[in-house]
Every structure is written in structure tokens, then in C-alpha cells.
Design a protein around this motif. Structure first.
Motif, short mmCIF file in Angstrom:
data_model
loop_
_atom_site.label_atom_id
_atom_site.label_comp_id
_atom_site.label_asym_id
_atom_site.label_seq_id
_atom_site.Cartn_x
_atom_site.Cartn_y
_atom_site.Cartn_z
N SER A 71 8.81 -10.92 -19.53
CA SER A 71 9.70 -10.07 -18.81
C SER A 71 10.47 -10.81 -18.11
CB SER A 71 9.08 -8.91 -18.43
OG SER A 71 8.04 -8.14 -19.25
N GLN A 86 3.60 -13.10 -24.34
CA GLN A 86 4.59 -11.91 -23.72
C GLN A 86 5.60 -12.39 -22.43
OE1 GLN A 86 1.33 -9.09 -22.82
NE2 GLN A 86 1.56 -8.06 -24.72
N LEU A 137 12.11 -5.03 -12.78
CA LEU A 137 12.13 -5.20 -14.07
C LEU A 137 13.57 -4.89 -14.53
CD1 LEU A 137 10.76 -5.84 -16.77
CD2 LEU A 137 10.42 -3.41 -17.08
N GLU A 172 14.53 -6.48 -18.03
CA GLU A 172 14.47 -6.46 -19.20
C GLU A 172 13.04 -7.04 -19.83
OE1 GLU A 172 16.77 -7.74 -23.48
OE2 GLU A 172 17.17 -8.71 -21.30
N GLU A 173 12.31 -6.09 -20.82
CA GLU A 173 11.02 -6.73 -21.36
C GLU A 173 11.56 -7.49 -22.49
OE1 GLU A 173 6.87 -5.25 -23.15
OE2 GLU A 173 8.14 -3.66 -22.28
N LEU A 174 11.29 -8.83 -22.63
CA LEU A 174 11.79 -9.65 -23.60
C LEU A 174 10.99 -9.50 -24.82
CD1 LEU A 174 12.71 -12.78 -21.06
CD2 LEU A 174 14.00 -10.83 -21.98
N ARG A 175 11.35 -9.90 -25.92
CA ARG A 175 10.86 -9.75 -27.17
C ARG A 175 9.58 -10.82 -27.30
NH1 ARG A 175 13.91 -11.64 -32.07
NH2 ARG A 175 14.91 -13.01 -30.83
N TYR A 199 13.82 -15.52 -23.60
CA TYR A 199 13.10 -16.19 -22.30
C TYR A 199 13.77 -17.65 -22.33
CZ TYR A 199 9.36 -18.28 -19.61
OH TYR A 199 8.86 -18.78 -18.78
N TYR A 201 12.66 -10.32 -14.42
CA TYR A 201 12.80 -9.40 -13.16
C TYR A 201 13.90 -10.00 -12.39
CZ TYR A 201 8.23 -7.28 -14.54
OH TYR A 201 7.20 -6.65 -15.01
#
Length: 529
Positions: free
Chosen positions: A228, A226, A213, A215-218, A252, A230
Motif C-alpha cells: 500500500s 501485498q 492511505l 492507494e492499495e497497490l496491486r 510499488y 501511504y
């Protein structure tokens, strides 16, 4: 003490990545934790002045076989796997002199890094960890009692809980166990993928694609999805390896579009000429080579200035001040380049929301790689489209051969068509796109849209006629009928490049000959869905 808290009295540390190790171990010792370690980890801790028991002292067996055998022993795995509340387990530990191991800190031999640096087969095999994954999996399985750490980033959390509660919470142990199983799965997957590449096995019976991971994207493509980001660990220059010098986080869609733009600009050899690609919604809307980056940018922008607003700009050379000044004249989401001059960076810094990425290099368009697409209940896997027009044997199929200028534009247009969604039609003139038609169900519709785009661009520029007059045209796949070609000829194209291979090739060639249009076949198709 809450039943959810598990005290840590003894820790086993065996790490390849020693980032933060000494400080972590010193703080554990400060909480009264006994340290047990192996090989290089033990040496590093002892050199730092810490008191450490070697694993060989615990097991009664020396490390052997060049370190291949050291932790695979009941006194290690029994201490990890024993369920503390189980009377039979406690009795077995007492009978066999097995002490509990409450914390397992292990990161694995650097197999992925060894492969990435092009090491020999034997070196890669030697960097396949055996004891490490076994200990990680054992500790993760027994996370009800044991804390497992596979990454230095977790050290602070573990220390904070020990300081606050004398041990770790169940929630933390579960979280760390999940991370541990993810790590061993990714590790085994990397080994399996490497073996498949060594054996040239393009369809192994099972595959695992792993990532870390970033970043967890908005959100994803749309706000209700949803998403993320990777990292796969690959060294190919691009958005995953780039440094972001300014601007807010990438979305994204930003990441997807920037990757498309940078892969497209990599088709253009920087040793030949500066090149610029402008992308909107994963499709090039303007591409050009020029005597300078600023000239290339202005030529690319002229193809479709409307679509370029809010787009992604990719360059094949170090971004300089002149190009930077031109790019910031309109709103741009992202600029990506191998590097940037200090002067250019200062110019871009005035645009706070503009993201600037530098990659340190260009990806090799001939490079190998794997693309994966998910389907309901399955995965589609294919190799990268690394066919390059410079390597293709172009076959002239018409009575008239293209001129040298047309041939240069044909090669240029086919490079671009490779990166346009199918069905793709690309008009080019003077090493710049002048009309792009993308993603249509009918090839003739793509040809019409590209021609219409050229008319619109001419009106914006105040030109008397569209630049498709005297242009060349590229098609990513064969013309199934002559109608698509006739549309391109009507728009003003004088030469055509396409793969060929239709059962109606003869009809298409005859239509070209009737209009005195030159046509070459590549024999290579560039579908992009």
C-alpha cells in the motif's frame, strides 16, 4: 431491527474541516436526528438554517478559556461511553440527566497543517486538540453502541445505512472505530515528532510514524507481496505530492524508482543547467546536464541505452516538446518533472501506458527529513543525507590539481554517486555519466562493471573507444586499496573524487601520482544501501 443495528437519535458534531458538513447535518436532521454542536461548527450549521443545540446547553456550562474547555464534561462523555445494554449505566444516565450520544462526528484542530506552514511555537501548541481526541477515543471504544466519524469521506456510508436500516451496522462501526484510533494515533505521533524537532532530540524514547492511505497497490516488489502507499503529509515535492496527468496506476516499484529519480535530479540546480536522470531499479543508469533538456536526455541515454529501456526519466525543468519527442522514442515507464508544456503533454498523450507526473517544484537536496527502515523486531531511523558537494571543501591530495573542466565533472560525478547504491563508482565526462557501477560487494568490481558498461555503450554508438577515456571518476566511499583506483585509471580516468579516510590513503594517493591523475577528497561519504 437486527441487534447489530444501532439507531442514531442524537449526534454531536465538532469539526475543523467543514467539507460536506452542512449537507450531512441536513440529511441527519431529515432522519430525525437531534444535532448537538460546538463553537464554529454550531455557527456554520445555524447559518445554514439548521436547528442545533449548543454543547453548553447540554452540559449547563459555557465554553470557556478561549474554547479550550467545552466538551470535557460527564454529560458529553457519559452520553458517549454508556453501554446501552448495561442496567447500571442506564441508571447512572437517568440519575444524572445524561442523554445518549449515538453519533460522534469530530475532526481535529489542524495541527499538522499548522506545523507545515511554519507557524510559531505558540500557534502550534494552540492547535493541539484535547477535547476532540478524547471524544473520538471514547466513541471508538464504545463502538458497540456509538458510531464515530473522523473524516468527511465516511458521511455517505453512514447516511446510506441510516436510510436503509435506521442505524449503522456493527461492521461499519468497527471499521470507523479502527479509522478513529488510527487518526488519534497519527495525531499524537505528529505532536510528539514536532516536540522532538523543537527540542532537537534525534533519539526520542519512543517514536510513531504515521500515514494516510493513498492507494492499495496491486502488489509489492513481487506479485506474492501485498503493498500500500501511504502519505505522511509532508510538503516535500515528489511522488507523494505529484499530480498524475496520464497513464495507469503506479506500482510499488514505479513509486520507489520515481522517488529515486526525482531526488537525484534535484541535486542539479535548474538555474545552472537543464538536467535529466534516468533510473532503473532505483539506480541511475544515465545522468547529464546539457544546453537543453533534449540534449541532457540524449547524453544521459547514451550512458546505458540498454538499461534505460523501461526506465524512469526525471527532469529538473518544465518538460518541453523537444524533450518529450526524444523520450518517447523508446519505452519509458514514468516521466516526472516540475511541470510540462501543453505541447509536450499532447505528445506524451499518444503513449497511453506512459505515466506522467508533475510535482510543481523540486525538493531541496539540503532539506531535512527522516528515513525509516524496518528490521525484524525494530526500526532503523536516520536523518536524510542532505550533504551537497557544492558545500564541501574539496582537498587536492595529489601532486597534480584537477583542471577546471575536470573539477566541474568531479562535482557532477559526486552528485550522481550520492544516489547510486553502494559500492558506487561513477565515471563522468562533459557533465554526463559515461559508466556507472552500483551495488557491488567489492569497490573494484563496481569500477570494472562501470568500465564495461562504457565499452558496451561505445559499441552501440559506433565509437572507437569508450567515453571513459579522459573521464573523471567518483567513488561514494574511500578506496580501501589502490586496486579500485587502478581499475579506473586503466579505464581512462584522469581525475578522481572520493571521501578519503582509509588507512591506506597514502598508497592510493601514490598510485594516482604515479599515473599523473588528480585526486580530491571530500571528507563526506555517501553510502546508500
Amino acid at each position: 431491527m437486527s441487534l447489530d443495528i444501532r439507531p442514531i437519535t442524537r449526534a454531536l458534531l465538532s469539526v475543523s474541516d467543514k467539507t460536506g458538513l452542512v449537507d450531512f447535518a441536513r440529511k441527519l436532521a431529515g432522519h430525525g436526528v437531534e444535532l448537538v454542536s460546538t463553537g464554529g461548527t454550531s455557527k456554520a450549521l445555524k447559518e445554514a438554517g439548521l436547528q442545533v443545540r449548543d454543547v453548553s446547553e447540554v452540559t449547563g456550562f459555557p465554553e470557556m478559556m478561549d474554547g479550550r474547555v467545552k466538551t470535557l464534561h460527564p454529560k458529553v462523555h457519559g452520553g458517549i461511553l454508556a453501554v446501552r445494554a448495561d442496567a447500571a449505566h442506564r441508571a447512572a444516565m437517568e440519575e444524572h440527566g445524561i442523554g445518549p450520544i449515538d453519533l460522534v462526528v469530530v475532526n481535529l484542530y489542524p495541527f499538522e497543517a499548522t506545523v507545515a506552514r511554519g507557524a510559531s511555537f505558540d500557534d502550534c501548541v494552540e492547535n493541539i486538540d484535547v477535547g476532540g481526541p478524547a471524544m473520538i477515543r471514547a466513541a471508538a471504544k464504545n463502538h458497540g453502541d456509538v458510531t464515530v466519524v473522523v473524516d468527511p469521506s465516511a458521511y455517505a456510508t453512514v447516511l446510506a445505512e441510516i436510510a436503509a436500516a435506521g442505524g449503522t451496522t456493527g461492521a461499519t462501526r468497527r471499521h470507523l472505530a479502527r479509522a478513529a484510533f488510527a487518526r488519534t494515533a497519527a495525531y499524537d505521533g505528529a505532536i510528539a515528532e514536532w516536540f522532538s524537532s523543537v527540542e532537537a532530540d534525534t533519539a526520542p524514547p519512543a517514536r510513531l510514524f504515521a500515514g494516510t492511505l493513498a492507494e492499495e497497490l496491486r502488489y509489492g516488489e513481487n506479485p506474492h507481496q501485498q503493498a500500500s502507499f501511504y502519505l505522511s503529509g509532508g510538503a516535500r515535492p515528489g511522488v507523494a505530492t505529484a499530480r498524475q496527468l496520464q497513464g495507469k496506476s503506479l506500482s510499488y516499484n514505479n513509486l520507489n524508482d520515481t522517488d529515486a529519480a526525482f531526488e537525484a535530479v534535484a541535486e542539479f540546480d535548474p538555474a545552472r543547467a537543464p538536467a535529466v536522470v534516468i533510473v532503473k531499479h532505483a539506480n541511475p543508469c544515465g545522468v547529464a546536464e546539457g544546453a537543453s533538456l533534449v540534449e541532457a536526455y540524449r547524453k544521459a541515454l547514451a550512458c546505458d541505452p540498454t538499461s534505460a529501456f523501461g526506465g524512469i526519466v526525471a527532469l529538473n525543468r518544465t518538460l518541453d516538446a523537444e524533450a518529450a519527442k526524444a523520450i518517447v522514442e523508446i519505452f519509458t515507464e514514468v516521466i516526472v518533472a516540475p511541470d510540462v508544456t501543453d505541447e509536450a503533454a499532447a505528445i506524451l498523450a499518444t503513449k497511453k501506458n506512459l505515466r506522467l507526473l508533475v510535482t510543481g517544484g523540486l525538493p531541496d537536496p539540503r532539506g531535512k527529513g527522516t528515513f525509516v527502515k524496518s528490521l525484524a523486531g525494530g526500526l532503523l531511523v536516520q536523518s536524510r543525507d542532505n550533504a551537497v558537494v557544492d558545500d564541501m571543501e574539496l582537498k587536492v591530495v595529489t601532486k597534480r590539481a584537477p583542471t577546471d573542466a575536470e573539477l566541474a565533472d568531479l562535482a557532477f560525478a559526486f552528485r550522481v554517486a550520492k544516489h547510486v547504491k553502494s559500492n558506487a563508482i561513477v565515471y563522468a565526462k562533459d557533465l554526463a555519466t559515461v559508466g556507472i557501477g552500483a551495488g557491488q560487494m567489492s569497490r573494484v568490481d563496481s569500477a570494472r562493471i562501470a568500465a564495461r558498461k562504457a565499452i558496451d555503450a561505445a559499441e552501440v554508438a559506433g565509437l572507437a573507444e569508450p567515453l571513459t577515456r579522459g573521464s573523471v571518476v567518483a567513488s561514494d566511499a574511500f578506496f580501501p586499496f589502490a586496486d579500485g583506483l587502478l581499475t579506473a585509471i586503466e579505464a581512462g580516468a584522469t581525475a578522481v573524487i572520493q571521501p578519503g579516510g582509509s588507512i591506506r590513503d597514502a598508497d592510493v594517493i601514490a598510485a594516482a601520482d604515479a599515473a599523473n591523475v588528480a585526486m580530491v577528497f571530500t571528507g563526506v561519504r555517501h553510502f546508500r544501501h
